[in-house]
Design a protein around this motif. Structure first.
Motif, PDB file in Angstrom:
ATOM      1  N   VAL A 194     -25.371  11.141 101.271  1.00 45.51           N
ATOM      2  CA  VAL A 194     -24.765  10.468 102.420  1.00 45.51           C
ATOM      3  C   VAL A 194     -25.653   9.327 102.904  1.00 45.51           C
ATOM      4  O   VAL A 194     -25.177   8.226 103.201  1.00 45.51           O
ATOM      5  CB  VAL A 194     -24.498  11.466 103.561  1.00 45.51           C
ATOM      6  CG1 VAL A 194     -23.961  10.735 104.793  1.00 45.51           C
ATOM      7  CG2 VAL A 194     -23.518  12.543 103.125  1.00 45.51           C
ATOM      8  N   TYR A 209     -21.831   8.695 109.841  1.00 44.35           N
ATOM      9  CA  TYR A 209     -21.143   9.978 109.984  1.00 44.35           C
ATOM     10  C   TYR A 209     -19.961   9.851 110.954  1.00 44.35           C
ATOM     11  O   TYR A 209     -18.849  10.303 110.672  1.00 44.35           O
ATOM     12  CB  TYR A 209     -22.105  11.045 110.502  1.00 44.35           C
ATOM     13  CG  TYR A 209     -22.732  11.893 109.433  1.00 44.35           C
ATOM     14  CD1 TYR A 209     -22.036  12.948 108.846  1.00 44.35           C
ATOM     15  CD2 TYR A 209     -24.031  11.650 109.007  1.00 44.35           C
ATOM     16  CE1 TYR A 209     -22.614  13.739 107.867  1.00 44.35           C
ATOM     17  CE2 TYR A 209     -24.623  12.429 108.023  1.00 44.35           C
ATOM     18  CZ  TYR A 209     -23.908  13.471 107.465  1.00 44.35           C
ATOM     19  OH  TYR A 209     -24.485  14.243 106.485  1.00 44.35           O
ATOM     20  N   PRO A 220     -18.490  13.192 105.259  1.00 39.09           N
ATOM     21  CA  PRO A 220     -18.891  12.446 104.055  1.00 39.09           C
ATOM     22  C   PRO A 220     -19.240  13.365 102.889  1.00 39.09           C
ATOM     23  O   PRO A 220     -18.921  13.064 101.736  1.00 39.09           O
ATOM     24  CB  PRO A 220     -20.118  11.649 104.526  1.00 39.09           C
ATOM     25  CG  PRO A 220     -19.993  11.560 105.997  1.00 39.09           C
ATOM     26  CD  PRO A 220     -19.302  12.824 106.425  1.00 39.09           C
ATOM     27  N   GLU A 221     -19.897  14.514 103.180  1.00 40.12           N
ATOM     28  CA  GLU A 221     -20.274  15.442 102.109  1.00 40.12           C
ATOM     29  C   GLU A 221     -19.043  15.976 101.378  1.00 40.12           C
ATOM     30  O   GLU A 221     -19.027  16.051 100.146  1.00 40.12           O
ATOM     31  CB  GLU A 221     -21.081  16.618 102.672  1.00 40.12           C
ATOM     32  CG  GLU A 221     -22.475  16.259 103.147  1.00 40.12           C
ATOM     33  CD  GLU A 221     -22.504  15.864 104.614  1.00 40.12           C
ATOM     34  OE1 GLU A 221     -23.599  15.751 105.176  1.00 40.12           O
ATOM     35  OE2 GLU A 221     -21.407  15.663 105.204  1.00 40.12           O
TER      36      GLU A 221
END
Length: 294
Positions: A194, A209, A220-221
């Motif tokens: 990220v 984020y 995002p992950e």
């Protein structure tokens, strides 16, 4: 047939000009896979056979007589059938050359049309245009001026043979799309961190984020993992590629790192993953399996 007097053509400044619009022909008989250029917007036309496409986070199959719009900054990989062939019309600006319709007018329809990502059937004189382009490209007619004219002709045909609603649905990915969204897609690489992705779009990790959740609706992950898994499942089915070549194409440091990733996310080694797909398990089923391995 070859061009008459090639030196005369090659001496023209249009042959030395970098073009912001033009045409490429990719024949699957000479290569099994193709990575599309993402510097410009593209319309991919399947002019023979069929082509499997990985477009950003989506998997598609394009058949003869179909076309698909690819926004600028999108990662594209194509795997051809034995007789597969693509024509790639690339351009910087969507220009219908018509007072009756423009990209701005299509943006006004964005809320009224449902996004349909399915490939669109080629209609009308576009068939003849593509056949002419194939002759030009086969004869190495690489004049930037000619290519630009033929892209303009394509847009005239789109305006002539498709409704505004169809065009709005076709070009929907760039109607009202934020720069952040396209920058993230352009910056994505398989298994990225990220913080790396945030740095590539020139944002702090905390700001990234917050903005990412607003734009994409997930973390995002989660998104990076989903896109990475889709890319792996697509390339692992190209049996001409070794596992090491796939690991390299997907930016893994080594084949062992790639193997560990597959074991963690799919519960299978790359070879087991390939074998499972060969035995008939679908990519969608394997993606579902990967969700349970989080």
């Amino acid at each position: 047939m070859a061009l008459f007097n090639p030196p005369e053509h090659l001496s023209c400044h249009h042959y030395a000009t970098h073009a912001n619009s033009g045409w490429l022909r990719v024949d699957g008989s000479g290569q099994s896979s193709y990575r599309g250029m993402t510097e410009y917007h593209s319309i991919l036309f399947c002019t023979r056979g069929s082509v499997r496409l990985a477009i950003a986070d989506e998997l598609w199959e394009l058949h003869e007589g179909q076309m698909k719009f690819i926004p600028r900054g999108t990662s594209v990989t194509a795997i051809f059938s034995d007789d597969g062939e693509l024509l790639d019309a690339y351009f910087e600006v969507v220009d219908f050359i018509c007072d009756k319709v423009s990209l701005l007018q299509l943006q006004e329809l964005r809320q009224e049309v449902a996004y349909d990502p399915e490939p669109l059937e080629v209609r009308g004189a576009i068939h003849s245009l593509l056949n002419t382009l194939k002759v030009y490209l086969n004869d190495q007619a690489l004049c930037a001026y000619l290519h630009e004219l033929k892209v303009k002709e394509l847009f005239w045909n789109l305006r002539a043979y498709y409704s505004r609603e169809e065009l709005a649905a076709f070009f929907w990915p760039i109607l009202g799309e934020s720069k952040f969204h396209s920058d993230v897609i352009s910056a994505f690489t398989c298994n990225a961190k990220v913080a790396e992705l945030a740095e590539r779009v020139y944002m702090s990790t905390s700001s990234f984020y917050k903005r990412f959740r607003e734009e994409f609706g997930i973390s995002p992950e989660q998104w990076i993992r989903l896109q990475s898994n889709k890319q792996i499942l697509f390339l692992i089915q190209d049996y001409d590629l070794s596992i090491g070549e796939i690991a390299s194409q997907l930016s893994f440091n080594s084949q062992s790192t790639f193997s560990r990733y597959c074991s963690k996310n799919f519960g299978l080694s790359p070879l087991q993953l390939r074998r499972t797909l060969q035995e008939g398990t679908s990519s969608e089923e394997l993606l579902q399996m990967s969700y349970h391995n989080e």
